[in-house]
Write a protein that holds these residues in place. Structure first.
Motif, PDB file in Angstrom:
ATOM      1  N   ILE B 416       8.415  10.599  11.278  1.00  0.00           N
ATOM      2  CA  ILE B 416       9.301   9.445  11.489  1.00  0.00           C
ATOM      3  C   ILE B 416      10.657   9.752  10.857  1.00  0.00           C
ATOM      4  N   PRO B 417      11.731   9.660  11.618  1.00  0.00           N
ATOM      5  CA  PRO B 417      13.054  10.004  11.093  1.00  0.00           C
ATOM      6  C   PRO B 417      13.418   9.148   9.878  1.00  0.00           C
ATOM      7  N   GLN B 418      14.195   9.684   9.024  1.00  0.00           N
ATOM      8  CA  GLN B 418      14.796   9.019   7.870  1.00  0.00           C
ATOM      9  C   GLN B 418      13.809   8.632   6.771  1.00  0.00           C
ATOM     10  N   TYR B 419      12.872   7.718   7.084  1.00  0.00           N
ATOM     11  CA  TYR B 419      12.056   7.133   6.020  1.00  0.00           C
ATOM     12  C   TYR B 419      10.684   7.799   5.870  1.00  0.00           C
ATOM     13  N   GLY B 420      10.334   8.634   6.812  1.00  0.00           N
ATOM     14  CA  GLY B 420       9.004   9.242   6.786  1.00  0.00           C
ATOM     15  C   GLY B 420       8.750  10.030   5.526  1.00  0.00           C
ATOM     16  N   ASP B 421       9.669  10.919   5.161  1.00  0.00           N
ATOM     17  CA  ASP B 421       9.492  11.749   3.972  1.00  0.00           C
ATOM     18  C   ASP B 421       9.483  10.904   2.703  1.00  0.00           C
ATOM     19  N   VAL B 422      10.315   9.851   2.712  1.00  0.00           N
ATOM     20  CA  VAL B 422      10.351   8.956   1.546  1.00  0.00           C
ATOM     21  C   VAL B 422       8.987   8.292   1.371  1.00  0.00           C
ATOM     22  N   ALA B 423       8.408   7.882   2.480  1.00  0.00           N
ATOM     23  CA  ALA B 423       7.104   7.211   2.415  1.00  0.00           C
ATOM     24  C   ALA B 423       6.036   8.142   1.860  1.00  0.00           C
ATOM     25  N   VAL B 424       6.067   9.395   2.279  1.00  0.00           N
ATOM     26  CA  VAL B 424       5.079  10.363   1.776  1.00  0.00           C
ATOM     27  C   VAL B 424       5.277  10.572   0.280  1.00  0.00           C
ATOM     28  N   SER B 425       6.530  10.669  -0.152  1.00  0.00           N
ATOM     29  CA  SER B 425       6.810  10.824  -1.587  1.00  0.00           C
ATOM     30  C   SER B 425       6.285   9.625  -2.355  1.00  0.00           C
ATOM     31  N   ALA B 426       6.453   8.429  -1.767  1.00  0.00           N
ATOM     32  CA  ALA B 426       5.955   7.218  -2.424  1.00  0.00           C
ATOM     33  C   ALA B 426       4.440   7.285  -2.556  1.00  0.00           C
ATOM     34  N   ILE B 432      -0.330   9.481  -8.411  1.00  0.00           N
ATOM     35  CA  ILE B 432      -0.253   9.889  -9.821  1.00  0.00           C
ATOM     36  C   ILE B 432      -0.700   8.747 -10.729  1.00  0.00           C
ATOM     37  N   PHE B 433      -0.272   7.523 -10.394  1.00  0.00           N
ATOM     38  CA  PHE B 433      -0.501   6.406 -11.312  1.00  0.00           C
ATOM     39  C   PHE B 433      -1.766   5.600 -11.030  1.00  0.00           C
ATOM     40  N   ILE B 434      -2.266   5.700  -9.821  1.00  0.00           N
ATOM     41  CA  ILE B 434      -3.424   4.878  -9.466  1.00  0.00           C
ATOM     42  C   ILE B 434      -4.692   5.713  -9.523  1.00  0.00           C
ATOM     43  N   ASP B 435      -5.703   5.123 -10.176  1.00  0.00           N
ATOM     44  CA  ASP B 435      -7.010   5.772 -10.207  1.00  0.00           C
ATOM     45  C   ASP B 435      -7.757   5.350  -8.945  1.00  0.00           C
ATOM     46  N   GLU B 436      -7.607   6.153  -7.914  1.00  0.00           N
ATOM     47  CA  GLU B 436      -8.187   5.784  -6.618  1.00  0.00           C
ATOM     48  C   GLU B 436      -9.706   5.613  -6.693  1.00  0.00           C
ATOM     49  N   GLN B 437     -10.346   6.493  -7.449  1.00  0.00           N
ATOM     50  CA  GLN B 437     -11.808   6.415  -7.537  1.00  0.00           C
ATOM     51  C   GLN B 437     -12.262   5.076  -8.105  1.00  0.00           C
ATOM     52  N   ALA B 438     -11.485   4.574  -9.098  1.00  0.00           N
ATOM     53  CA  ALA B 438     -11.845   3.278  -9.687  1.00  0.00           C
ATOM     54  C   ALA B 438     -11.739   2.167  -8.649  1.00  0.00           C
ATOM     55  N   ILE B 439     -10.719   2.259  -7.812  1.00  0.00           N
ATOM     56  CA  ILE B 439     -10.545   1.233  -6.770  1.00  0.00           C
ATOM     57  C   ILE B 439     -11.670   1.325  -5.742  1.00  0.00           C
ATOM     58  N   TYR B 440     -11.984   2.563  -5.367  1.00  0.00           N
ATOM     59  CA  TYR B 440     -13.058   2.729  -4.379  1.00  0.00           C
ATOM     60  C   TYR B 440     -14.374   2.131  -4.871  1.00  0.00           C
TER      61      TYR B 440
END
Lengths: 227, 656
Positions: B416-426, B432-440
């Motif tokens: 996606i132009p413009q915002y795609g890379d920003v979204a992936v970085s987000a 980094i900050f969210i413990d995905e396993q805990a949420i799962y």
């Protein structure tokens, strides 16, 4: 007289039709009358027993093909009624109470004479009539002369009631109307056989099923002799 | 007239067959859509000529087939008289190429005299039947018929939107002069009083641009390579000023007319393909479809969803976005690429079953590849009354889906132009900050929403006391009202973390705690909502007493073992007890509504929808269990619709 139909109580009733299925509600009409004709009033509508149904209906756009009034519109119209009464100046100490959790609403105030009260009621009728998009005709509901207080009731709502669907008529099955009049003097006599005199002898209460009122099986009309 | 013709074709589709041959060999294997109706089976359940005795069928068929009814007011539904036999399978298919969309309805028909009568009925003139090679054919506008002594095809073709777009672009340059004007609205209409000065002639716009098209002398496409056909370049014949107000009208008229010409040439050249045996390239060689219908359903179809999406999106994308965002568009095309849907319907004696199976393409498989969950926890069932109105239950593999969708987004977003890379970085930062396993692990992913029926629910309300002088004071009363009891249950994975969330909500004044019960009390909360945790389940509902102490129903009061099996083998189950729903609603509404619900209660016991996921397949089943089968489910269903038809006052006019 048959033309003078849509007054305060009629308007409230018809407005409630928009809330079909609100089968349990109560209207309380209270008048405290001084000897000189001045006094205070309080009109209350209590729909708390139907709050689950009302909560559900307020989530809908229409019920039985009738549009459900939006809460914002209802609030705005109540605000206008309050403002109009205050602006008029003849009714003092105007208080409008809104309880949107229990669905209890009341309007109260003080009046110098019965004519002022009648005009105030007509103002409220016109204001609430806008909720239904109507333009109600108005007439007197009370009179007080020579120690005789009269509750006038000359409405004939049978035709309007019969024009409702069976489902809409259900709204009135368990609805109640309570009229309470308090005086400084003891009540000597009254005309409505359904009314009850208080132990103090200075107040009358009349509890009616609204369906009985609409179908003319019972009446609010009452002539109360205080002398 | 067109409606009548199409209606008759639909009737033919419903009753035609041949013992002698299986028309499946006439259906191309690469059709984007192909359907089969086993008319032999249907005919044993539903005698077509007897349908006339059912009022709604009689009325509707008379309305649709008015002229035919006039010609034969008694036997117009007896299709044998049209040369149609009702003993095997009929097929319908749709195929597409970049240039043409076409489809055919294939039936068996072996009586030449009756074929002629049928043509007269549909086309209006049997003299229009022409003979070519080994077949006869007739046509009128979009209705085209071809017959080869054994079978007939009703077919139609249209030029594809992509081809039309291409012609439009060419002509736009000629008429308007600038391709960049593509998205520019036409010039405003001329001011009043200046109309006379505008060269605007409706007839001219239709006729003149088209006349130079030399379609008859154009190269004729071959039957096997029809996409190679190139439209004759007649666009040089147009010489209109870009400032001429009629230029747009003329351009659109020219495009339409040119498309018609191209279509006519294609149709003339390809009539024969519809009755040509496709051999190894026929639908018969589609093993997956053959396996899917091996239990002989009454009807089935296969749909190449990817191809449909590609064709649709190709056209829409170009005309609405002018080709912008090409990469994400291609990615979405890839997602649907290779996705095939199969469906079948079976009318058994006591139930009606419709199922849909989806075979995922490679991209979609990436989303599902880590989804391991195959069932819903059966622990909920003991809290569900067998007399409930209905429920839906879901088992979500939270970790599996999250990972799959994560892969999907990380692949899609950069395109996606413009915002795609920003979204992936987000997304990277969140990782980094969210413990995905805990949420799962917070919840198990199993949940049920049940409507337990209409039950007494306590309502606290305000009423009044009066003293000796009738002075009024408020008091709180409790009454019991009959309300639908709604209960949501969700399996808790990590109860400690869930309790932390509940405490947070209490601190935020969203919840209020009463013992082990939590009440939702945010402003303007429209309905009473109570929350509790018992037995590793988060309960949410509107019945305070039941949520505070959830009722465990004894075994004989629980739903039967069939639900246990449904939960054990599916990740989605929806169930509606039509009897219990009707019992409630039959007392509500108008007389018509009540009678309609009585019919529903009399017809259906329950309706179930359940679906699951296995490997690269997803499967969804829709089963309607009937209450009392007098004849068979197909006939009963028609009788049911007939009853509703009569209840709703559509039976007033008994004339045509």
């Amino acid at each position: 007289m048959k033309k003078h139909l849509h007054k305060l109580n009629a308007l409230i009733i018809i407005t409630l039709v928009a809330f079909t299925c609100v089968s349990c509600f109560e209207i309380v009409e209270e008048i405290n009358l001084n000897d000189d004709g001045s006094g205070s009033f309080c009109f209350t509508i209590n729909m708390s027993q139907s709050k689950l149904n009302i909560n559900s209906m307020l989530l809908l756009d229409s019920v039985n093909g009738r549009p459900v009034p939006k809460k914002e519109n209802l609030k705005a119209e109540l605000g206008k009624v309050e403002a109009k009464l205050k602006e008029d100046g003849r009714i003092t100490n105007v208080i409008v109470k809104e309880n949107w959790e229990a669905y209890i609403f009341s309007i109260s105030g003080n009046f110098n004479n019965i004519e002022t009260l009648n005009k105030a009621i007509n103002n409220i009728s016109v204001g609430l009539g806008k909720l239904k998009g109507g333009s109600p005709q108005v007439a007197d509901n009370f009179s007080y002369h020579d120690g005789i207080f009269t509750r006038l009731y000359n409405y004939n709502l049978v035709k309007d009631y019969n024009s409702l669907t069976e489902k809409d008529k259900v709204v009135f099955n368990n609805a109640k109307y309570t009229a309470i009049y308090r005086f400084n003097l003891p009540v000597k006599s009254f005309s409505n056989v359904d009314a009850l005199k208080s132990k103090s002898g200075k107040a009358l209460m009349l509890k009616l099923n609204i369906k009985d009122m609409i179908t003319n099986h019972k009446t609010l009309a009452n002539t109360i002799n205080l002398k | 007239m067109k409606l009548k013709l199409l209606s008759l074709i639909a009737l033919l589709f419903s009753v035609t067959m041949s013992r002698a041959q299986d028309l499946i060999n006439l259906v191309p294997k690469d059709a984007a859509f192909a359907a089969v109706l086993d008319l032999n089976q249907i005919n044993t359940k539903l005698k077509f000529e007897e349908l006339i005795n059912i009022r709604c069928i009689e009325k509707m068929s008379k309305t649709m087939l008015k002229d035919i009814v006039k010609a034969d007011s008694v036997n117009y539904l007896n299709l044998n008289k049209y040369g149609i036999q009702v003993n095997s399978k009929a097929y319908f298919y749709f195929k597409s190429s970049d240039k043409m969309y076409y489809g055919a309805l294939l039936i068996a028909l072996n009586d030449e005299a009756k074929f002629a009568k049928l043509v007269k009925l549909l086309i209006g003139d049997e003299q229009n039947i022409a003979t070519k090679e080994n077949y006869k054919y007739a046509a009128k506008k979009d209705i085209k018929i071809v017959w080869n002594n054994k079978s007939a095809a009703f077919w139609s073709a249209i030029i594809s939107p992509a081809q039309k777009d291409s012609l439009q672009v060419t002509l736009r340059v000629k008429f308007i002069g600038d391709e960049k004007n593509y998205l520019t609205p036409p010039p405003p209409p001329p001011a009043f009083g200046t109309l006379d000065s505008i060269k605007y002639d409706a007839n001219e716009t239709v006729v003149e641009p088209v006349e130079p098209v030399q379609v008859e002398t154009s190269p004729i496409p071959s039957e096997t390579n029809n996409d190679s056909y190139v439209a004759p370049d007649s666009t040089n014949n147009y010489n209109y000023s870009p400032n001429d107000y009629s230029a747009y009208d003329q351009m659109y008229a020219a495009v339409d007319s040119l498309c018609d010409s191209i279509k006519n040439v294609w149709c003339t050249s390809n009539t024969g393909i519809f009755l040509k045996d496709k051999g190894v390239n026929s639908l018969a060689s589609n093993k997956e479809f053959a396996d899917y219908i091996k239990n002989s359903p009454d009807g089935a179809f296969v749909l190449d969803y990817g191809m449909f999406t590609k064709l649709y999106m190709n056209s829409i994308w170009k005309s609405t976005l002018g080709g912008a965002m090409t990469d994400p568009y291609k990615f979405i095309q890839d997602i649907y690429g290779g996705l095939t849907m199969y469906a079948k319907a079976e009318f058994k004696k006591d139930d009606i079953g419709i199922s849909f199976d989806v075979k995922y393409g490679s991209k979609l498989n990436e989303i599902y590849k880590e989804v391991k969950k195959k069932k819903i926890s059966t622990n909920f069932l003991k809290y569900m009354d067998k007399d409930l109105m209905g429920y839906y239950a879901v088992g979500i593999d939270i970790a599996g889906y999250s990972k799959g969708i994560g892969h999907f987004l990380r692949e899609l977003l950069p395109s996606i132009p413009q915002y795609g890379d920003v979204a992936v970085s987000a997304m990277d930062v969140i990782d980094i900050f969210i413990d995905e396993q805990a949420i799962y692990k917070l919840f198990t992913g199993d949940m049920v929403l049940a409507v337990n029926g209409v039950k007494p629910i306590e309502v606290v309300h305000t009423s009044y006391n009066y003293d000796d002088n009738y002075n009024r004071t408020e008091k709180t009363d409790t009454t019991t009202q009959m309300q639908p009891e709604i209960q949501f249950m969700m399996g808790v994975g990590n109860i400690t973390d869930v309790n932390k969330i509940l405490k947070l909500l209490i601190n935020l004044k969203v919840l209020r705690q009463e013992g082990n019960l939590y009440c939702v009390e945010y402003n303007n909360n429209p309905l009473p909502v109570y929350i509790s945790i018992h037995d590793g389940i988060l309960f949410i509902g509107n019945n305070k007493a039941n949520i505070a102490n959830p009722v465990v129903y004894p075994k004989d009061k629980q739903l039967d073992d069939e639900h246990m099996k449904l939960f054990s083998k599916n990740t989605f189950v929806a169930y509606a007890s039509m009897n219990n729903i009707a019992k409630y609603f039959v007392k509500e509404g108008s007389d018509k509504t009540q009678r309609s619900f009585m019919e529903v209660a009399g017809m259906f016991t329950n309706i179930k929808i359940y679906s699951g996921h296995k490997g690269d397949h997803g499967s969804t089943n829709f089963v309607m269990k009937l209450t009392n089968t007098e004849d068979n489910s197909m006939l009963d269903l028609i009788k049911f619709f007939n009853a509703l038809y009569i209840i709703n006052g559509n039976d007033q006019d008994r004339g045509i």
